[in-house]
Scaffold this active site. Structure first.
Site, PDB file in Angstrom:
ATOM      1  CB  CYS A   9      49.498  59.439  15.844  1.00  0.00           C
ATOM      2  SG  CYS A   9      50.154  60.466  16.772  1.00  0.00           S
ATOM      3  CG  ASP A  31      53.382  56.854  17.426  1.00  0.00           C
ATOM      4  OD1 ASP A  31      54.323  57.035  16.658  1.00  0.00           O
ATOM      5  OD2 ASP A  31      52.254  58.335  18.089  1.00  0.00           O
ATOM      6  CE  LYS A  60      54.527  60.159  16.326  1.00  0.00           C
ATOM      7  NZ  LYS A  60      53.515  60.301  17.811  1.00  0.00           N
TER       8      LYS A  60
END
Ligand code: VGL
Ligand code: ZN
Length: 205
Positions: free
Chosen positions: A154, A11, A109
């Protein structure tokens, strides 16, 4: 690094950097660190948080709720976040300063409206797989090095799921930044240590 090793960049998106929807303090500072280590890896995979605008994790989609409150969903507790990383927006784009042209795969995702996904491997219902473990295993990859945003969400969830899937896992601490909500960063490092996740500084690579 040899062919059984991959770098997983989690990310590294504008949404988690200053000026983004869910800004992480110093989030942009990971970019030069990632760029320094990435050339060492023959295998590079990125993840991209990729939410529909009506996503269940956005406080704005729960009237009367504020960001960083927690609600109960069918799959468990869910932190409500500010709107971030909406599909197709600049907020969801990977940072353009990343020098990772040799990366082979981008795993999106969190694209299902009713399920969040911090982990690169398994969504928040803890059942739906992204297919990443099978992709890595099919290529003979057994060791993962993780970096990105955010350390305590994450990155940590991905590291724990990678261990559960049988990978050897190392987190590059200075190539990560944290949200740190109610002690989440200390908890994440404790959970990762207990699961056998190694923790290094990029200078040690
Ligand atoms: C993340 C909260 C919500 C992350 C993504 O990348 O750590 N955190 N969505
Ligand atoms: Zn998200």
């Amino acid at each position: 690094m040899n062919n059984s090793t991959a770098l997983l960049i989690v990310d590294a998106q504008y949404g988690f950097m200053p000026g983004g929807g869910l800004p992480v303090a110093g989030g942009h500072a990971i970019v030069p660190v990632v760029n320094r280590v990435a050339p060492r890896f023959a295998n590079v995979v990125l993840t991209q948080d990729w939410h529909p605008r009506d996503h269940v994790s956005f406080a704005a989609n729960h009237p009367g709720r504020q960001p960083f409150e927690t609600i109960s969903l069918p799959y468990g507790e869910q932190v409500l976040w500010p709107v971030h990383c909406v599909q197709g927006t600049r907020d969801a784009a990977l940072h353009e300063g990343l020098r990772v042209d040799h990366a082979q795969l981008i795993v999106r995702k969190g694209y299902q409206r009713d399920i969040d996904s911090y982990s690169a491997f398994v969504e928040a219902d803890r059942r739906t797989t992204t297919g990443l473990a099978a992709w890595l295993q099919a290529r003979g990859i057994t060791r993962l090095w993780l970096c990105g945003l955010a350390t305590d969400y994450c990155v940590a969830w991905s590291a724990l799921d990678a261990r559960a899937a049988g990978f050897e896992v190392t987190v590059i601490e200075d190539a990560c930044r944290a949200i740190d909500l109610n002690g989440s960063l200390a908890q994440a490092w404790a959970d990762m240590a207990a699961a056998g996740v190694r923790r290094v500084d990029s200078a040690q690579i």
